[in-house]
Design an enzyme around this catalytic site. Structure first.
Site, PDB file in Angstrom:
ATOM      1  N   ASP A 194       0.847  -1.193   0.000  1.00 25.52           N
ATOM      2  CA  ASP A 194       0.000   0.000   0.000  1.00 25.52           C
ATOM      3  C   ASP A 194       0.882   1.242   0.000  1.00 25.52           C
ATOM      4  O   ASP A 194       2.013   1.199  -0.502  1.00 25.52           O
ATOM      5  CB  ASP A 194      -0.936  -0.052   1.226  1.00 25.52           C
ATOM      6  CG  ASP A 194      -2.275   0.591   0.941  1.00 25.52           C
ATOM      7  OD1 ASP A 194      -2.293   1.821   0.761  1.00 25.52           O
ATOM      8  OD2 ASP A 194      -3.303  -0.114   0.891  1.00 25.52           O
ATOM      9  N   HIS A 269      -3.786   5.912   3.262  1.00 29.32           N
ATOM     10  CA  HIS A 269      -4.550   4.739   2.816  1.00 29.32           C
ATOM     11  C   HIS A 269      -4.052   3.466   3.480  1.00 29.32           C
ATOM     12  O   HIS A 269      -4.832   2.643   3.972  1.00 29.32           O
ATOM     13  CB  HIS A 269      -4.423   4.652   1.291  1.00 29.32           C
ATOM     14  CG  HIS A 269      -5.318   3.660   0.638  1.00 29.32           C
ATOM     15  ND1 HIS A 269      -4.952   2.351   0.442  1.00 29.32           N
ATOM     16  CD2 HIS A 269      -6.564   3.785   0.120  1.00 29.32           C
ATOM     17  CE1 HIS A 269      -5.939   1.715  -0.171  1.00 29.32           C
ATOM     18  NE2 HIS A 269      -6.925   2.559  -0.379  1.00 29.32           N
ATOM     19  N   SER A 480     -11.102  -1.169  -1.571  1.00 35.40           N
ATOM     20  CA  SER A 480      -9.915  -1.256  -0.709  1.00 35.40           C
ATOM     21  C   SER A 480     -10.301  -1.726   0.679  1.00 35.40           C
ATOM     22  O   SER A 480      -9.721  -2.664   1.223  1.00 35.40           O
ATOM     23  CB  SER A 480      -9.246   0.114  -0.572  1.00 35.40           C
ATOM     24  OG  SER A 480      -8.312   0.343  -1.572  1.00 35.40           O
TER      25      SER A 480
END
Lengths: 678, 119
Positions: A194, A269, A480
């Site tokens: 990520d 994220h 996600s």
């Protein structure tokens, strides 16, 4: 602490001390307990002991376990072999049954015993546990609908809706037939490919392994961006997997329109995904809770291997593929030569995607390699709202994840396709079913940990959080987030059944998925039928299916510790779990010889052991082995490290805190940011 | 965009003398150190494993039609490598160049090193 809980704890401790007496009483051939429990049996409490009060006990029977003759006579009356265990209050005695049995069976045994003239009463000795264990972090009740059982109401914004799309964690954490709470094994590693993670985020404390930054200097140069623009940390690959931020300015978009989609604040994220998977429990206590701590993860005892492969405006397939192979211990080009990861992952979370198209050969070879090395790849289907999913979710052997909303309908943004393996909570607007939830509502999002910072980790937030910095929580929607839910549940399954192959874990998750809700986009007869995977992720059903395979117990020695010299250190194995109606009957602690000072362990056969930290900075390693009462017994071992570190000398001037920690201390309340996808 | 001077010098003997001569300069510092912006990054895995960038680029370049050029970028895991296509090819020509490399039979696979986005 309630009397009942005290009793449960005391019984567990005593069982440990008496373990050496057990093999003789449980080892005979008539004990045939290898049979798998049925689902119905698993739903019933499993009984292992009987409480018997004799009408006219001998004096010795009030203070000692019943004698062999008495036990034989009672066994004959009961119709089942029992063994003496211990006396208890009220002049009663506890006897152990030759095997765990359902409550229904145990009641029948008690009824037969009650017909024995020497017995005043007989009752099954219910296993007493605290009420179902749930995160106490305030966000669990105020935001985390996506963990809820599918029949439970969620109320926020003056709206109450049934969390049909919840991942059903409550009965996974409190797995029927398990001797303790299932929060995952520290042996299980989830690689998170990520944006990197915020290494010092309080929600991730103690959960992170040494990761790696795979973002190469030249990502995007073919699209005209300068070297290190994507990396945003001044260099290419390095061992620092921390997230420096991935904010994109309007100027960036104007300069590199073919590479950057749009201006955005830093997403954090990777930290959001990590928080969903391993977010620390019960650190969000207080009124107000410490900033950024009011959420909780699905599998807080597993560990995250943070692998940074995304930066400003994204990343490259080549870096992602290298991160995949690194995750499973394959050599990969690093900053200055090959690098090898020694903490291999069993699950690889890929909340990312390369534009739709057939799975490339490069991706497929990488997937084949990591699967062959024992890791399940869980990847996002993509957020374009189309039929056709992103790579690598569409590669063979990958568990591709679509997203659904609180009402269980496909999220309108979620890609679908025949390659999707399962759907999981991702928030957003439903595709087909009506919903009262609007984009401003809490139930619209899935919630996890981030930072306030709009740019760098220490920066302040964007309005309305321009006066805040440091840890925060945030609502995301997207495949996600759905992917992180699946990875976390896969980690729980793997914690229970560590021999499971990637394909077996994949099969368990799919086979136990709940049907898509009737009338929803993905239901039979609807446009998305066959395109949204096997159904809705169901954590409770998945771990129950794993436990039905008669796995060994799960040793838990607690987190690694750092202590000062001379302090009393407690090693705690009480969170070890036996499955399928089994109990843990022995604990064994030993120090691993790694050259550190040898210490004398107190209580090496107890659930908790202790020692005094020696002098000198060093790391001591201990191994806990637990054994359950299977026949033959099954065991599991795990290491725990205790680092002895002298505290830094205290000077007159005092220490300094990083800016962000000072800001954290100054922050009040919990201000959550709301974002749409990414 | 004009070709970098050193690449032009390298290309010239290739045109005049044929592929062996071109190969001879493929790994020269001129090509490695070139700063011309690439038009595409490719992931290539040669059928014959190599850790020698020069050897790899010889194989790549002999499959590319003139005047297309390539530059070595970095090694990858799994025996693959990242290489750049650089001007004078155009972006529109990239798919055909990839197909040409694939058709050479020298590679297990040739793929665009495509952008990846968080979802």
């Amino acid at each position: 602490m309630s009397p009942a809980f005290k009793f449960s704890f005391a019984a567990a401790a005593l069982a440990g001390t008496l373990a050496s007496a057990w093999p003789a009483s449980v080892g005979h051939a008539t004990v045939a307990t290898a049979k798998k429990k049925t689902a119905a049996e698993l739903r019933e409490p499993m009984i292992r002991q009987m409480i018997v009060k004799l009408r006219n006990p001998k004096a010795v029977e009030l203070t000692h376990p019943l004698g062999a003759g008495r036990v034989a006579a009672l066994s004959a009356s009961a119709g089942v072999r029992m063994s003496a265990f211990r006396p208890m209050s009220g002049n009663a005695s506890v006897l152990r049954l030759e095997r765990a049995m359902t409550l229904t069976e145990a009641k029948a045994v008690a009824a037969r015993l009650a017909t024995d003239p020497s017995v005043e009463y007989a009752d099954p000795d219910f296993p007493v546990r605290a009420m179902q264990v749930l995160p106490q972090d305030v966000g669990y009740t105020t935001r985390l609908w996506h963990y809820y059982p599918p029949t439970q109401n969620f109320t926020a914004n003056n709206k109450t809706v049934v969390a049909v799309g919840g991942a059903n964690l409550q009965n996974a954490w409190n797995l029927p037939g398990a001797s303790g709470t299932l929060l995952g094994s520290r042996k299980v590693v989830v690689a998170l490919i990520d944006t990197g993670v915020v290494l010092n985020h309080p929600e991730l404390a103690g959960t992170l392994l040494q990761g790696y930054d795979f973002v190469s200097s030249d990502v995007g140069v073919a699209s005209g961006v300068p070297a290190n623009f994507v990396a945003n940390d001044g260099d290419g690959r390095d061992p620092d997997a921390s997230d420096p931020g991935d904010w994109v300015t309007n100027q960036d978009v104007a300069a590199y329109p073919s590479f950057c989609d749009g201006a955005a604040d830093s997403s954090w994220h990777g930290t959001h995904m990590a928080g969903t998977i391993v977010g620390v429990w019960n650190n969000g206590l207080g009124n107000p809770p410490p900033p950024g701590t009011s959420t909780a993860g699905i599998a807080p005892n597993v560990r995250i291997l943070p692998l940074r492969a995304l930066g400003k405006c994204g990343g490259s397939t080549s870096d992602v593929i290298d991160a995949m192979r690194f995750a499973v211990g394959m050599p990969v080009p690093g900053a200055s030569g090959p690098v090898v990861n020694l903490t291999r992952a069993q699950v690889i979370n890929m909340s990312l995607g390369t534009a739709a198209g057939d799975c490339s050969s490069a991706y497929q070879r990488a997937v084949d390699d990591v699967v062959a090395n024992g890791a399940l790849v869980v990847a996002a289907a993509g957020n374009d709202g189309v039929t056709g999913i992103t790579q690598p979710a569409n590669c063979a052997g990958v568990l591709g994840v679509a997203a659904h909303t609180i009402n269980g309908d496909k999220a309108d943004y979620s890609n679908v396709g025949p390659e999707v393996g399962i759907s999981a909570p991702g928030g957003g607007s439903p595709t087909q079913l009506q919903s009262v939830i609007q984009p401003a509502d809490t139930a619209y999002f899935t919630w996890s940990s981030v930072l306030f910072g709009a740019t760098h980790p220490t920066s302040f937030g964007a309005p309305p959080n321009q006066d805040k910095s440091g840890p925060a929580i945030s609502g995301f929607t997207g495949t996600s987030s759905a992917t992180a839910h699946v990875s976390a549940v896969a980690a729980l399954v793997k914690s229970v059944l560590r021999t499971a192959s990637p394909s077996q874990v994949r099969s368990i998750l799919r086979a136990t998925a709940r049907p898509h809700p009737p009338g929803g986009f993905c239901a039979t007869g609807q446009p998305g039928a066959g395109l949204c995977g096997a159904g809705l992720l169901d954590a409770a059903a998945a771990v129950a299916a794993a436990a039905a395979n008669a796995p060994p117990p799960m040793a838990d020695a607690g987190p690694d510790q750092t202590v000062a010299p001379g302090v009393a250190v407690t090693l705690d194995g009480r969170n070890s779990v036996a499955f399928n109606g089994r109990s843990i009957v022995s604990y064994s602690w030993r120090q691993i010889d790694n050259g550190a000072t040898r210490v004398a362990l107190a209580g090496p056969s107890n659930p908790q052991a202790g020692f005094t930290a020696p002098s000198g900075n060093q790391t001591l390693v201990f191994e806990l082995t637990v054994t359950d009462d299977s026949v033959p017994p099954k065991a599991d071992s795990i290491d725990v490290a205790v680092t002895v570190q002298s505290p830094p000398p205290s000077g007159g001037g005092g220490g300094t805190l990083p800016l962000w920690q000072l800001l954290l201390l100054a922050a009040f309340g919990l201000a959550a940011r709301i974002r749409s996808r990414d | 965009m004009p070709l970098p001077r050193r690449l032009v010098l390298c290309l010239a003997p290739g045109i005049l003398l044929g592929l062996p001569a071109l190969s001879a300069c493929a790994g020269a510092p001129a090509a490695q150190g070139d700063t011309a912006p690439p038009i595409a990054a490719l992931i290539v895995k040669p059928r014959t494993p190599t850790s020698d960038p020069d050897a790899l680029m010889r194989v790549v370049r002999r499959s590319l039609p003139q005047p297309a050029m390539a530059r070595y970028a970095r090694p990858m895991s799994g025996g693959a490598h990242v290489v750049y296509l650089i001007p004078p090819a155009t972006r529109a020509q990239v798919p055909a160049l990839i197909e040409r490399l694939r058709a050479s039979g020298d590679f297990e696979y040739v793929e665009l090193d495509a952008p990846v986005k968080a979802q």
